[in-house]
Design an enzyme around this catalytic site. Structure first.
Site, short mmCIF file in Angstrom:
data_model
loop_
_atom_site.label_atom_id
_atom_site.label_comp_id
_atom_site.label_asym_id
_atom_site.label_seq_id
_atom_site.Cartn_x
_atom_site.Cartn_y
_atom_site.Cartn_z
N GLU A 68 -7.41 -10.09 -7.46
CA GLU A 68 -8.48 -9.12 -7.71
C GLU A 68 -8.49 -8.67 -9.17
OE1 GLU A 68 -8.53 -7.19 -3.23
OE2 GLU A 68 -7.18 -6.37 -4.74
N SER A 110 0.85 -1.19 0.00
CA SER A 110 0.00 0.00 0.00
C SER A 110 0.89 1.24 0.00
CB SER A 110 -0.88 0.00 1.25
OG SER A 110 -1.41 1.29 1.53
#
Length: 498
Positions: free
Chosen positions: A302, A289
């Site tokens: 994803e 992140s």
């Protein structure tokens, strides 16, 4: 990699991120799309060579002119590979760009005669089929590689028990080997579809011209040989009119396979979640992140799911494309080119990445084993065993098992005491069921009760692995043959001396 070039995340990870995975996840965010016809250029060069060689054989071109054309095409190929040739937008498409290059290098006659007995309509259909079959073969090879990796891991985990789920809730005992075999079986169906799609697309449309043939004495069977096609598409009108169909067929192959890959991806997201920890993803296949330095995100999974959803929409668009057009060439069909090029570009790496993910996966057996004491996973097996032991209807045994679940309270599994009490409340003698009760705390014994083809029992899983390995080998055996067939045809054109 220098600090200025690396990702802003990942300092806490023990290994750098896999480069293919990073590119796959970044997608077109920072990468420009190539020209559509630039991706077809190698195939257009092949189509031009085959057509020119055929014209010479039919006496339509003389030998000297053919040699000038082939030499110019070879020069174009060399310059393209060296990055010195770019398609000129003002020339509209790859076909005119190639023709103009040949005219500039080998003379106007050489360039002008290259278009004898054909149209851009059959040229683009032919180029597209050459592209499609190559892409499908590569995708099939990747799917076979993934299936092989899954079965290799399954062989190491025939006895690794974990919960199976329905409705995302604990359901029954299974094994990790059984779970992986399920993936492999689905991939075998995908391999069948790949083979079928290749068979359908591997037919020669060249010579259809605008869709209605030509008065020149061409030999379409010979160009089929030179291009590695199995046979000629008999009807010229259908050859051109079906331009969308092979793209839609290929998109459907990709869509079904990507749905299987999306299920694998979602499973990995859940099973690797830190609150579950059934499996652990390697550091090379997680991302971080920009603000939370601890994150280990399964971005690849994803992205696979996202591309799968996008692909379903693209497939529907391809299926709708010919609605309302008249037999023959229609410019609507140009959209099929863009769609299939995008589909292949976006989805081709997915099975390659998943193969690496599974090969590097850590299976946490102890965590899986601990989870078996949650969710009353043996309830159905207890009901089945009770029905057999007492000779009562399954529905009556189901009610006994349901009572035993309730009486077991927070134990997470049916206890022998609760099962005995449930039997007594139903007016049934527990004595014939004592052997069943003794097995309830042992997942291995419960799994061993399921002795039939396709079950999670270790012996059954080992049989499945053997069967699926043979099936993957059978379904992928044609791939190297196809590659050799097409390579030989390409070399024959590329090195033509006649």
């Amino acid at each position: 990699m220098s600090a200025s070039k690396r990702q802003i995340w990942g300092n806490h990870l023990g290994a750098p991120p896999d480069e293919l995975m990073v590119r796959f996840c970044a997608g077109r965010d920072v990468t420009p799309l190539p020209m559509a016809d630039g991706e077809l250029l190698p195939f257009d060069l092949w189509t031009n060579r085959a057509h020119a060689i055929m014209l010479r054989r039919q006496g339509i071109l003389d030998a000297a002119l053919l040699r000038r054309q082939l030499d110019a095409l070879a020069t174009l190929e060399d310059e393209w590979q060296a990055g010195r040739f770019q398609l000129q937008p003002e020339l509209e498409d790859v076909h005119v760009n190639v023709e103009r290059f040949v005219a500039d290098r080998a003379g106007a006659e050489a360039g002008g005669r290259l278009h004898t007995a054909r149209s851009r309509n059959d040229q683009v259909v032919c180029d597209s089929r050459l592209f499609l079959r190559a892409a499908l073969l590569e995708f099939g090879e990747a799917l076979a590689g993934l299936a092989g990796a899954l079965l290799e891991q399954a062989a190491a985990h025939t006895n690794t028990a974990l919960p199976g789920f329905t409705h995302h809730q604990p359901a029954m005992l299974t094994t990790w080997g059984h779970w992986l075999c399920a993936y492999a079986q689905a991939l075998c169906r995908d391999l069948e579809r790949v083979r079928h799609a290749v068979d359908l697309v591997n037919r020669n449309p060249l010579g259809s011209a605008a869709a209605f043939g030509t008065s020149w004495p061409i030999d379409r069977e010979f160009t089929a040989e030179l291009l590695g096609f199995d046979r000629v598409d008999t009807n010229t009108l259908d050859s051109v009119s079906s331009r969308w169909e092979h793209e839609a067929q290929a998109a459907n192959v990709y869509a079904l396979a990507m749905n299987h890959l999306a299920v694998m991806a979602q499973d990995l997201i859940l099973l690797s979640h830190p609150y579950w920890r059934f499996v652990s993803l390697a550091d090379a296949y997680v991302t971080g992140s920009s603000i939370m330095p601890q994150k280990r995100n399964p971005d690849f999974a994803e992205v696979i799911k996202g591309k799968c959803a996008w692909l379903v929409g693209m497939t529907a668009g391809l299926l709708a494309l010919p609605k309302g057009w008249m037999s023959g060439y229609n410019r609507d069909s140009q959209m099929a080119k863009y769609a299939i090029l995008d589909i292949v570009r976006e989805c081709q790496p997915a099975p390659v990445i998943l193969q690496a993910v599974f090969a590097s996966l850590t299976v946490n057996r102890d965590v899986m084993r601990a989870a078996l004491d949650t969710g009353f996973l043996s309830a159905t097996d207890f009901a089945d065993a009770t029905a057999r032991a007492l000779g009562i209807p399954f529905r009556a045994a189901y009610d006994v098992a349901a009572t035993a679940v309730r009486l077991s309270g927070n134990a997470g599994r049916i206890t022998a005491e609760a099962a005995t009490q449930a039997l007594q409340q139903a007016g049934l003698d527990p004595a014939p069921v004592r052997g069943v009760l003794a097995d309830l705390a042992d997942p291995a014994r419960i799994l061993a009760w399921r002795q039939h083809t396709g079950s999670p029992a270790p012996e059954s899983v080992r049989a499945q692995i053997a069967t699926l390995r043979a099936e993957v080998a059978r379904l992928s055996a044609e791939f190297p043959k196809r590659r050799a067939q097409w390579d030989a045809a390409w070399t024959r054109c590329r090195e033509w001396k006649g």
